[in-house]
Every structure is written in structure tokens, then in C-alpha cells.
Design a protein around this motif. Structure first.
Motif, PDB file in Angstrom:
ATOM      1  N   TYR A  68      14.772   5.732  46.317  1.00 26.98           N
ATOM      2  CA  TYR A  68      13.492   5.032  46.389  1.00 26.98           C
ATOM      3  C   TYR A  68      13.470   3.951  45.310  1.00 26.98           C
ATOM      4  CZ  TYR A  68      12.183   9.010  49.207  1.00 26.98           C
ATOM      5  OH  TYR A  68      12.154   9.966  50.178  1.00 26.98           O
ATOM      6  N   ALA A  69      13.088   2.730  45.695  1.00 21.42           N
ATOM      7  CA  ALA A  69      13.022   1.609  44.756  1.00 21.42           C
ATOM      8  C   ALA A  69      11.573   1.360  44.358  1.00 21.42           C
ATOM      9  CB  ALA A  69      13.613   0.353  45.381  1.00 21.42           C
ATOM     10  N   PHE A  70      11.370   1.094  43.082  1.00 22.51           N
ATOM     11  CA  PHE A  70      10.046   0.760  42.537  1.00 22.51           C
ATOM     12  C   PHE A  70      10.172  -0.587  41.836  1.00 22.51           C
ATOM     13  CE2 PHE A  70      10.395   5.303  42.788  1.00 22.51           C
ATOM     14  CZ  PHE A  70       9.182   5.692  43.340  1.00 22.51           C
ATOM     15  N   GLY A  71       9.245  -1.479  42.102  1.00 24.76           N
ATOM     16  CA  GLY A  71       9.276  -2.800  41.473  1.00 24.76           C
ATOM     17  C   GLY A  71      10.016  -3.787  42.338  1.00 24.76           C
ATOM     18  N   GLY A  72      10.679  -4.726  41.711  1.00 27.07           N
ATOM     19  CA  GLY A  72      11.425  -5.736  42.440  1.00 27.07           C
ATOM     20  C   GLY A  72      11.092  -7.150  42.004  1.00 27.07           C
ATOM     21  N   GLU A  73      10.493  -7.298  40.823  1.00 28.69           N
ATOM     22  CA  GLU A  73      10.109  -8.616  40.333  1.00 28.69           C
ATOM     23  C   GLU A  73      11.332  -9.415  39.908  1.00 28.69           C
ATOM     24  OE1 GLU A  73       6.702 -10.257  37.483  1.00 28.69           O
ATOM     25  OE2 GLU A  73       7.987  -8.786  36.510  1.00 28.69           O
ATOM     26  N   ASN A  74      11.344 -10.709  40.262  1.00 26.18           N
ATOM     27  CA  ASN A  74      12.406 -11.613  39.835  1.00 26.18           C
ATOM     28  C   ASN A  74      11.968 -12.228  38.511  1.00 26.18           C
ATOM     29  OD1 ASN A  74      13.975 -13.957  39.366  1.00 26.18           O
ATOM     30  ND2 ASN A  74      14.561 -13.978  41.522  1.00 26.18           N
ATOM     31  N   PRO A  75      12.654 -11.930  37.408  1.00 22.79           N
ATOM     32  CA  PRO A  75      12.235 -12.412  36.086  1.00 22.79           C
ATOM     33  C   PRO A  75      12.115 -13.929  35.983  1.00 22.79           C
ATOM     34  CG  PRO A  75      13.944 -10.752  35.871  1.00 22.79           C
ATOM     35  CD  PRO A  75      13.847 -11.096  37.334  1.00 22.79           C
ATOM     36  N   SER A  76      12.902 -14.678  36.743  1.00 24.10           N
ATOM     37  CA  SER A  76      12.847 -16.136  36.640  1.00 24.10           C
ATOM     38  C   SER A  76      11.605 -16.728  37.300  1.00 24.10           C
ATOM     39  CB  SER A  76      14.103 -16.763  37.258  1.00 24.10           C
ATOM     40  OG  SER A  76      14.107 -16.582  38.666  1.00 24.10           O
ATOM     41  N   LEU A  77      10.898 -15.948  38.111  1.00 22.47           N
ATOM     42  CA  LEU A  77       9.702 -16.436  38.802  1.00 22.47           C
ATOM     43  C   LEU A  77       8.405 -15.964  38.158  1.00 22.47           C
ATOM     44  CD1 LEU A  77      10.906 -15.840  42.465  1.00 22.47           C
ATOM     45  CD2 LEU A  77      10.910 -17.983  41.184  1.00 22.47           C
ATOM     46  N   ARG A  78       8.512 -15.078  37.182  1.00 15.99           N
ATOM     47  CA  ARG A  78       7.325 -14.495  36.558  1.00 15.99           C
ATOM     48  C   ARG A  78       6.543 -15.563  35.783  1.00 15.99           C
ATOM     49  NH1 ARG A  78       5.340  -9.690  35.076  1.00 15.99           N
ATOM     50  NH2 ARG A  78       4.106  -9.598  33.186  1.00 15.99           N
ATOM     51  N   PRO A  79       5.226 -15.699  36.070  1.00 23.67           N
ATOM     52  CA  PRO A  79       4.428 -16.679  35.325  1.00 23.67           C
ATOM     53  C   PRO A  79       4.122 -16.172  33.919  1.00 23.67           C
ATOM     54  CG  PRO A  79       3.034 -15.468  36.838  1.00 23.67           C
ATOM     55  CD  PRO A  79       4.441 -15.011  37.090  1.00 23.67           C
ATOM     56  N   SER A  80       3.867 -17.091  33.022  1.00 20.63           N
ATOM     57  CA  SER A  80       3.491 -16.732  31.661  1.00 20.63           C
ATOM     58  C   SER A  80       1.987 -16.508  31.635  1.00 20.63           C
ATOM     59  CB  SER A  80       3.868 -17.863  30.707  1.00 20.63           C
ATOM     60  OG  SER A  80       3.437 -17.547  29.400  1.00 20.63           O
ATOM     61  N   ILE A  81       1.559 -15.327  31.233  1.00 18.97           N
ATOM     62  CA  ILE A  81       0.124 -15.023  31.152  1.00 18.97           C
ATOM     63  C   ILE A  81      -0.184 -14.394  29.799  1.00 18.97           C
ATOM     64  CG2 ILE A  81      -0.253 -14.797  33.635  1.00 18.97           C
ATOM     65  CD1 ILE A  81      -0.054 -11.788  33.327  1.00 18.97           C
TER      66      ILE A  81
END
Length: 159
Positions: A68-81
Motif C-alpha cells: 500500500y502506498a501513502f503520499g506521492g508528492e513530487n518535491p519539485s512541484l511543492r509550493p512554498s507556504i
């Protein structure tokens, strides 16, 4: 400590939707290939991960066939907040962010709001946050000769 049931997975962009579930493929540590890993998401949230996303993979009972996979965010696309902020975003740079006391929606081509009723309360500024000229002012006379005595547009400001 033995952690053979948990690993990191870099998604290759392959996503399969079947029977209301999502399955992804990717590569783990040492080039281990994972195929058709069931990706779990919370109720009310749906996303389609892109290549380069990072997920944590848990193998139930140590079996790679029950991963089972959890997450999957691409670090290069993450906005700065800012700390405490929240953002919903996609791979094109479109974003809805809630930071401090403001909500910000950014889209490259347009924003479409659909509802049987839309309520805006407060001042509306068109053009920029510094817009200060009322779109309509009490006491003005329109082209039909009617005097504006209580127009909602007195709360709409333009540049």
C-alpha cells in the motif's frame, strides 16, 4: 530495527484507476521495482500523482503482493507556504492556498465558480488590492436619469 515492511517509492508516473481504487508503479531503494501498488487516499480527496512523486510503501504481512502506498508528492512541484498554511495545487502551477487569514486562488487561464447561489459579503476590489474608486456611488445619476440611492455596487471598488 528491522523495517522490511516499509520502504520509499519513487513513482514513475504510471497510474491505473480500477474499481474506485488507484494503483501506481515505481522504484524503491536499490532499484526494487514495484508494480500495481494500491495507493491509499483519505475520504473526500482525490489526486493523480505525477512522475517523480515520493510515496511511503507498507507491505502488509511482509508480502510485496499486498503493498500500500501513502503520499506521492513530487518535491519539485511543492509550493512554498508559510508555517501553518495549507495548499491544494497541481503540476501546472495552479494553486488554492490558505495562509494566515487569507485564501488565495491562482490559475493560469481562468477561474470558474458554479453554484445555484453565490454570496459575496464585504468589499470587492477589482484590479488590485489597492482599488479604491467606487464602481457606483450614491447620488450619481445613471443614463436613464435614475439617482443611485442604495446600489450594491457602492461596495465594489475599481482601479
Amino acid at each position: 530495527m528491522f523495517d522490511g515492511n516499509l520502504t520509499r517509492l519513487e513513482l514513475d508516473g504510471t497510474v491505473e484507476h480500477r474499481g474506485g481504487q488507484q494503483f501506481v508503479n515505481g522504484t524503491g531503494f536499490a532499484g526494487d521495482a514495484f508494480e500495481r501498488v494500491h495507493r491509499v487516499e483519505p475520504h473526500g480527496f482525490a489526486s493523480h500523482p505525477v512522475a517523480g512523486g515520493i510515496a511511503a510503501v507498507f507491505s502488509a504481512r511482509g508480502s510485496r503482493d499486498s503493498a500500500y502506498a501513502f503520499g506521492g508528492e513530487n518535491p519539485s512541484l511543492r509550493p512554498s507556504i508559510e508555517a501553518g498554511g495549507t495548499a491544494i495545487y497541481d503540476h501546472l502551477g495552479n494553486i488554492v492556498s490558505i495562509v494566515a487569514s487569507e485564501m488565495r486562488i491562482v490559475h493560469a487561464t481562468g477561474i470558474h465558480i458554479v453554484a445555484p447561489e453565490i454570496v459575496l459579503e464585504g468589499n470587492v476590489r477589482l484590479g488590485s488590492a489597492s482599488a479604491s474608486r467606487p464602481a457606483s456611488a450614491q447620488g450619481t445619476v445613471d443614463t436613464a436619469g435614475a439617482e443611485d440611492v442604495s446600489n450594491l455596487a457602492t461596495k465594489v471598488f475599481v482601479e
